[in-house]
Design a protein around this motif. Sequence first.
Motif, PDB file in Angstrom:
ATOM      1  N   ARG A  26       1.117  -1.197   0.225  1.00  0.00           N
ATOM      2  CA  ARG A  26       0.119   0.217   0.175  1.00  0.00           C
ATOM      3  C   ARG A  26       1.220   1.195  -0.098  1.00  0.00           C
ATOM      4  NH1 ARG A  26      -2.540   3.761   4.040  1.00  0.00           N
ATOM      5  NH2 ARG A  26      -1.663   1.659   5.836  1.00  0.00           N
ATOM      6  N   LYS A  27       1.985   1.111   0.746  1.00  0.00           N
ATOM      7  CA  LYS A  27       2.900   2.261   0.705  1.00  0.00           C
ATOM      8  C   LYS A  27       3.539   2.334  -0.703  1.00  0.00           C
ATOM      9  CE  LYS A  27       3.965   2.974   5.854  1.00  0.00           C
ATOM     10  NZ  LYS A  27       4.799   2.525   6.483  1.00  0.00           N
ATOM     11  N   ILE A  28       4.364   1.415  -1.542  1.00  0.00           N
ATOM     12  CA  ILE A  28       4.406   1.660  -2.264  1.00  0.00           C
ATOM     13  C   ILE A  28       3.725   2.839  -2.793  1.00  0.00           C
ATOM     14  CG2 ILE A  28       6.093   0.193  -4.678  1.00  0.00           C
ATOM     15  CD1 ILE A  28       6.886  -1.786  -2.429  1.00  0.00           C
ATOM     16  N   SER A  29       2.355   1.684  -3.725  1.00  0.00           N
ATOM     17  CA  SER A  29       1.712   1.949  -4.556  1.00  0.00           C
ATOM     18  C   SER A  29       0.678   3.481  -3.751  1.00  0.00           C
ATOM     19  CB  SER A  29       0.350   1.570  -4.305  1.00  0.00           C
ATOM     20  OG  SER A  29       0.811   0.094  -4.759  1.00  0.00           O
ATOM     21  N   GLY A  30       1.308   4.260  -2.311  1.00  0.00           N
ATOM     22  CA  GLY A  30       0.854   5.584  -2.249  1.00  0.00           C
ATOM     23  C   GLY A  30      -0.828   5.871  -1.935  1.00  0.00           C
ATOM     24  N   TRP A  31      -1.335   4.075  -1.934  1.00  0.00           N
ATOM     25  CA  TRP A  31      -2.813   3.784  -1.598  1.00  0.00           C
ATOM     26  C   TRP A  31      -2.679   4.437  -0.271  1.00  0.00           C
ATOM     27  CZ3 TRP A  31      -3.571  -0.650  -4.823  1.00  0.00           C
ATOM     28  CH2 TRP A  31      -3.725  -0.617  -6.262  1.00  0.00           C
ATOM     29  N   THR A  32      -3.833   5.531   0.675  1.00  0.00           N
ATOM     30  CA  THR A  32      -4.651   5.103   1.524  1.00  0.00           C
ATOM     31  C   THR A  32      -5.284   4.080   2.183  1.00  0.00           C
ATOM     32  OG1 THR A  32      -7.073   6.706   0.806  1.00  0.00           O
ATOM     33  CG2 THR A  32      -4.512   7.639   1.656  1.00  0.00           C
ATOM     34  N   GLN A  33      -5.926   2.969   3.193  1.00  0.00           N
ATOM     35  CA  GLN A  33      -6.385   2.186   3.784  1.00  0.00           C
ATOM     36  C   GLN A  33      -7.545   2.779   2.427  1.00  0.00           C
ATOM     37  OE1 GLN A  33      -6.953   2.415   7.921  1.00  0.00           O
ATOM     38  NE2 GLN A  33      -4.501   0.885   8.259  1.00  0.00           N
ATOM     39  N   LEU A  36      -7.072   1.956  -1.157  1.00  0.00           N
ATOM     40  CA  LEU A  36      -6.975   0.296  -1.207  1.00  0.00           C
ATOM     41  C   LEU A  36      -8.513  -0.577  -1.542  1.00  0.00           C
ATOM     42  CD1 LEU A  36      -5.857  -2.338  -1.709  1.00  0.00           C
ATOM     43  CD2 LEU A  36      -5.340  -2.262   0.976  1.00  0.00           C
ATOM     44  N   SER A  37      -9.849   0.542  -0.091  1.00  0.00           N
ATOM     45  CA  SER A  37     -10.751  -0.141   0.315  1.00  0.00           C
ATOM     46  C   SER A  37     -11.561   0.136  -0.969  1.00  0.00           C
ATOM     47  CB  SER A  37     -11.422   0.209   0.912  1.00  0.00           C
ATOM     48  OG  SER A  37     -12.675  -0.059   1.036  1.00  0.00           O
ATOM     49  N   GLU A  38     -12.044   1.314  -2.108  1.00  0.00           N
ATOM     50  CA  GLU A  38     -12.143   1.066  -2.759  1.00  0.00           C
ATOM     51  C   GLU A  38     -12.011   0.220  -3.909  1.00  0.00           C
ATOM     52  OE1 GLU A  38     -11.559   5.685  -4.201  1.00  0.00           O
ATOM     53  OE2 GLU A  38     -13.081   6.493  -2.950  1.00  0.00           O
ATOM     54  N   ARG A  39      -9.725  -0.171  -4.412  1.00  0.00           N
ATOM     55  CA  ARG A  39      -9.731  -0.757  -5.128  1.00  0.00           C
ATOM     56  C   ARG A  39     -10.204  -1.783  -5.391  1.00  0.00           C
ATOM     57  NH1 ARG A  39      -6.385   2.589  -8.450  1.00  0.00           N
ATOM     58  NH2 ARG A  39      -5.324   4.262  -7.490  1.00  0.00           N
ATOM     59  N   GLY A  41     -12.192  -3.529  -3.110  1.00  0.00           N
ATOM     60  CA  GLY A  41     -14.163  -3.400  -2.868  1.00  0.00           C
ATOM     61  C   GLY A  41     -14.027  -4.405  -1.375  1.00  0.00           C
ATOM     62  N   VAL A  42     -12.696  -4.263  -0.745  1.00  0.00           N
ATOM     63  CA  VAL A  42     -13.048  -4.866   1.394  1.00  0.00           C
ATOM     64  C   VAL A  42     -12.843  -3.374   1.589  1.00  0.00           C
ATOM     65  CG1 VAL A  42     -11.661  -6.083   2.773  1.00  0.00           C
ATOM     66  CG2 VAL A  42     -11.146  -6.675   0.401  1.00  0.00           C
ATOM     67  N   SER A  43     -13.665  -3.963   2.959  1.00  0.00           N
ATOM     68  CA  SER A  43     -14.319  -2.292   3.770  1.00  0.00           C
ATOM     69  C   SER A  43     -13.044  -1.534   4.147  1.00  0.00           C
ATOM     70  CB  SER A  43     -15.329  -2.441   4.882  1.00  0.00           C
ATOM     71  OG  SER A  43     -14.135  -3.669   6.158  1.00  0.00           O
ATOM     72  N   VAL A  44     -13.026  -0.621   4.806  1.00  0.00           N
ATOM     73  CA  VAL A  44     -11.637  -0.247   5.798  1.00  0.00           C
ATOM     74  C   VAL A  44     -11.566  -0.634   7.100  1.00  0.00           C
ATOM     75  CG1 VAL A  44     -11.270   2.351   6.279  1.00  0.00           C
ATOM     76  CG2 VAL A  44     -12.004   2.516   3.723  1.00  0.00           C
ATOM     77  N   ARG A  45     -12.282  -1.156   7.479  1.00  0.00           N
ATOM     78  CA  ARG A  45     -11.912  -1.702   8.829  1.00  0.00           C
ATOM     79  C   ARG A  45     -11.686  -2.911   8.492  1.00  0.00           C
ATOM     80  NH1 ARG A  45     -17.245  -3.130  12.601  1.00  0.00           N
ATOM     81  NH2 ARG A  45     -16.304  -3.714  14.501  1.00  0.00           N
ATOM     82  N   THR A  46     -12.009  -3.701   7.889  1.00  0.00           N
ATOM     83  CA  THR A  46     -11.183  -4.617   7.287  1.00  0.00           C
ATOM     84  C   THR A  46      -9.849  -4.692   7.187  1.00  0.00           C
ATOM     85  OG1 THR A  46     -13.702  -6.386   6.918  1.00  0.00           O
ATOM     86  CG2 THR A  46     -10.694  -7.371   5.939  1.00  0.00           C
ATOM     87  N   ILE A  47      -9.322  -3.919   6.474  1.00  0.00           N
ATOM     88  CA  ILE A  47      -8.047  -3.440   6.155  1.00  0.00           C
ATOM     89  C   ILE A  47      -7.347  -3.368   7.108  1.00  0.00           C
ATOM     90  CG2 ILE A  47      -6.412  -2.039   4.453  1.00  0.00           C
ATOM     91  CD1 ILE A  47      -8.878  -2.218   2.597  1.00  0.00           C
ATOM     92  N   ARG A  48      -8.020  -2.282   8.426  1.00  0.00           N
ATOM     93  CA  ARG A  48      -7.386  -1.129   9.497  1.00  0.00           C
ATOM     94  C   ARG A  48      -7.065  -3.040   9.982  1.00  0.00           C
ATOM     95  NH1 ARG A  48     -11.248   1.503  10.596  1.00  0.00           N
ATOM     96  NH2 ARG A  48     -10.216   3.470   9.720  1.00  0.00           N
ATOM     97  N   LEU A  65      -9.427 -10.552  -2.501  1.00  0.00           N
ATOM     98  CA  LEU A  65      -9.600  -9.496  -3.778  1.00  0.00           C
ATOM     99  C   LEU A  65      -8.477  -8.921  -2.726  1.00  0.00           C
ATOM    100  CD1 LEU A  65     -13.425  -8.497  -3.041  1.00  0.00           C
ATOM    101  CD2 LEU A  65     -12.555  -9.074  -4.410  1.00  0.00           C
ATOM    102  N   LEU A  66      -7.566  -8.462  -1.887  1.00  0.00           N
ATOM    103  CA  LEU A  66      -6.829  -7.713  -1.717  1.00  0.00           C
ATOM    104  C   LEU A  66      -5.485  -7.976  -1.821  1.00  0.00           C
ATOM    105  CD1 LEU A  66      -7.309  -7.351   2.360  1.00  0.00           C
ATOM    106  CD2 LEU A  66      -7.401  -5.281   1.014  1.00  0.00           C
TER     107      LEU A  66
END
Length: 457
Positions: A26-33, A36-39, A41-48, A65-66
């Motif tokens: 995620r850091k390499i891609s420069g994405w926030t949580q 990543l959730s938008e890309r 389809g996994v919830s932000v809560r699950t990623i966190r 999906l991740l």
Amino acid sequence: MQFPNGLFLLDRKDIHRLRNFLINQRKISGWTQEELSERSGVSVRTIRNLETGSNTNPRRSSVDLLLSAFGATAAVAEPAASWGSAGWPVIPEQRTESHFSHALELPPWHGPWLLNDPLVGRQTDLRHVVATVQRSRLVALTGAGGVGKSRLAHAAAVQLRPLFRDGVAVADLHDCPPEHLDSALAGSELLRIVRELDGEDGFLRGGSQAGCSRLLVLDNAEHVVEHTARIARNLLSEHPGLHLLITSRRAPSVGAAETWDVEPLRVDGPEDGEAAVPSAVEHFLRRVQAGLPTLDLSNHLPLVAQLCRLLDGIPLALEIAAQRLRSLPLTSLLQSGSLFPLLDQVDAGRLSRHRTLSESVRWSYDLLPAPHQELLHELAAVQSPFSLEDVLRVQQGHLDATQVAHLLADLADASLVHIERQLHYKYRVHGLVRHWLLTHARRPSPAGAGAPAGLGS
């Protein structure tokens, strides 16, 4: 172990691998949580929860999906249990590595590994490069010195790594001797670097076989661009499964190459009136925060934006300016005529292959033939942005229009003149290049003796 509700229990080692994989990618891609959730389809809560390690039994569909969002191989389903003659299920032999662990295994990586901060303002570039490398076997990233070509190429290679099952290799060509000084030595050194890939690691070995898939990054090729073009053609011919990603201040002359110009970071706000922070400002503030976490510039954003404009959004210059704030206040950097001299005294060796900003500019300047150097000096005296007609007026008939256009195009191809491509093209010389020309460079003699060949042909 998978449960009927779609959950599966991971051991501590797998959870640690998944956590590190998600955070690093995620850091390499420069994405926030949230991104990543938008890309995925996994919830932000699950990623966190996965990144903190608090979720030890995620749904298999969420993990798949991740992994897919980063291009990694999806986890392999557990095989169904077989039944023995007594009607009892046969317990399979215990394996040291789970199928999930194999899902996080990546193809081999050869060569230097850059530990980069998240790419700021480069998401469009990264998406384009990743997509282009997949469809084209030869891609070249061009741009001015310090603009971030190597960093972008490295980030793209990391993201593409799961797709090239035979591995990724990075070869830094910076230490090759310039071909305009000794063409034979430059060619032999470049060939040695490539042959080393077939040494102990054997990166290219077997690359001519069907089904092979490899990515080779040739970084910093501007001073050996003709030899790089030649060896690129040979490599692509000999290794059908090989893809090449080249970074250079000048694009190699290979017919099948796709080129992407890496532009400076944005120094002004978006045209649609949104209150987004320009990417150059964000990059500078991130660097200040990393090096000086107690320094708060939030109340001085207009001054920060002014600094970013003076530095033309060049990431390397912004990073050196952030480093300079350790000893000097922002207002001192903005005093008339002091910015570039103050920055040029900073040792940039930790940030760049060149020790100072002046060395970075000199690297490009010394590769130019004398007529190009002469025109560049004249352009430094012209107010930017300027047009081709403005250059002709400065020339005052010394060169005809065709010659001026030819030299100007070469300077743009060498990333020493920046083009604003609209209906009528406008050109500009970056402030750092202008400062160096006016204070450091000795104007060449009109004869142009000893000029390197090739750039004006």
